[in-house]
Design a protein around this motif. Sequence first.
Motif, PDB file in Angstrom:
ATOM      1  N   ARG A   1       0.842  -1.217   0.000  1.00 43.27           N
ATOM      2  CA  ARG A   1       0.000   0.000   0.000  1.00 43.27           C
ATOM      3  C   ARG A   1       0.865   1.251   0.000  1.00 43.27           C
ATOM      4  O   ARG A   1       0.557   2.242  -0.693  1.00 43.27           O
TER       5      ARG A   1
ATOM      6  N   ARG B   1       1.115   4.272  -2.894  1.00 42.47           N
ATOM      7  CA  ARG B   1       0.942   5.706  -2.628  1.00 42.47           C
ATOM      8  C   ARG B   1       2.159   6.495  -3.107  1.00 42.47           C
ATOM      9  O   ARG B   1       2.029   7.571  -3.709  1.00 42.47           O
TER      10      ARG B   1
ATOM     11  N   SER C   1       2.043   6.781  -6.771  1.00 42.07           N
ATOM     12  CA  SER C   1       1.014   7.735  -7.183  1.00 42.07           C
ATOM     13  C   SER C   1       1.508   9.169  -7.026  1.00 42.07           C
ATOM     14  O   SER C   1       1.279  10.026  -7.905  1.00 42.07           O
ATOM     15  N   GLU C   2       2.185   9.465  -5.919  1.00 40.36           N
ATOM     16  CA  GLU C   2       2.708  10.811  -5.691  1.00 40.36           C
ATOM     17  C   GLU C   2       3.757  11.161  -6.739  1.00 40.36           C
ATOM     18  O   GLU C   2       3.851  12.295  -7.224  1.00 40.36           O
TER      19      GLU C   2
END
Length: 347
Positions: free
Chosen positions: A333, A337, A340-341
Amino acid sequence: MQAQPALRQSSEISTDRHDPRDDWHPEAQKLRARLEELYGEQDPLPTAAGAWCTRQKSAHTRRAYARNFLRWEAYARGAGIHPLQAKLPLADAYANHLSQLPGRGGGFLSPSAQAQALAAAGSFYDYAIRLEAVALNPFSHVQRPLVDPDHSPTQGMTPEEVERLITIAREWAPRSYALVTVLYLLGTRIDETLTLNVTDLGYDRGHRTLPLRRKGGKRQLVPVPPLALDALERYLDGRAEGPLFVTETGERWTQTGVWKHLRVLARRAGIPAAANIKPHTLRHQFITDNLAESVPLERVQDAVGHTDPRTTQRYNRRRRALDDHPAYGLAARLAARLQSEEVSRDA
């Protein structure tokens, strides 16, 4: 009154005397001989220790008890104390000494190995009390190390690693292939395997079988599946007698020899934990791989001869503790993230 049988005249009595110690198991005779070298034939310790050792039900237990007793004897002798004169303070010091000994694969001697060493020494003194050789057991009140019943120290392999090991064994030699398939497909202990003879390979109700002597001396007949049977027959190549597994000189293969050979095969197979591979690793895989395939616990327990299902289950707990550890999900997870950033910044 019934007449008593007449005693034989002294001239009729044989002067040949049989030493009952000649009927001891080889492990006990070896222990006695070693102690006689140290203490002499007149000292009571060699006979007491040998008699205690030979009472154990299996050769594996006798070897382990003899080995652990000699470790304790050497410690007591190093302190200038005869083992039959040992008291609680020396036993306490020995327990602390065990906790500082190096173990296999690095680190210190495992808590279970420490507990086994203390249990063996304590068992001897319980027997010595019965012989009236000592008055008290110096190990009765020694604190034992905490042993986690759910912990298995054996390092496992992945299914792919098992397949690579078996493939390398098949390419290496017929004996190697037969050994690895028997250990893995039958889940046997190494001492159970190496004590087998060719004539033990039997037949029962359509099954080819091998009789195993389990811990505690109990016997269990196990089937030999076709793949293992084919490997055995190719290896035996018509040989009909002698030990099942032999060296090039025809002697029974030893546990030390098997340990070394398995690690050679594991290195050739490119297994990362090759330095820690041992015969028990394949028994470990038999248990965990069957449980992973949803084979009922009680069937696996019966197959490997465990008296307590918790012993079988602890192998599975180690596998699941690693495979299902929440760290993997958390890391996945977080990685998502972070990715994605990073995409957002690039956009």
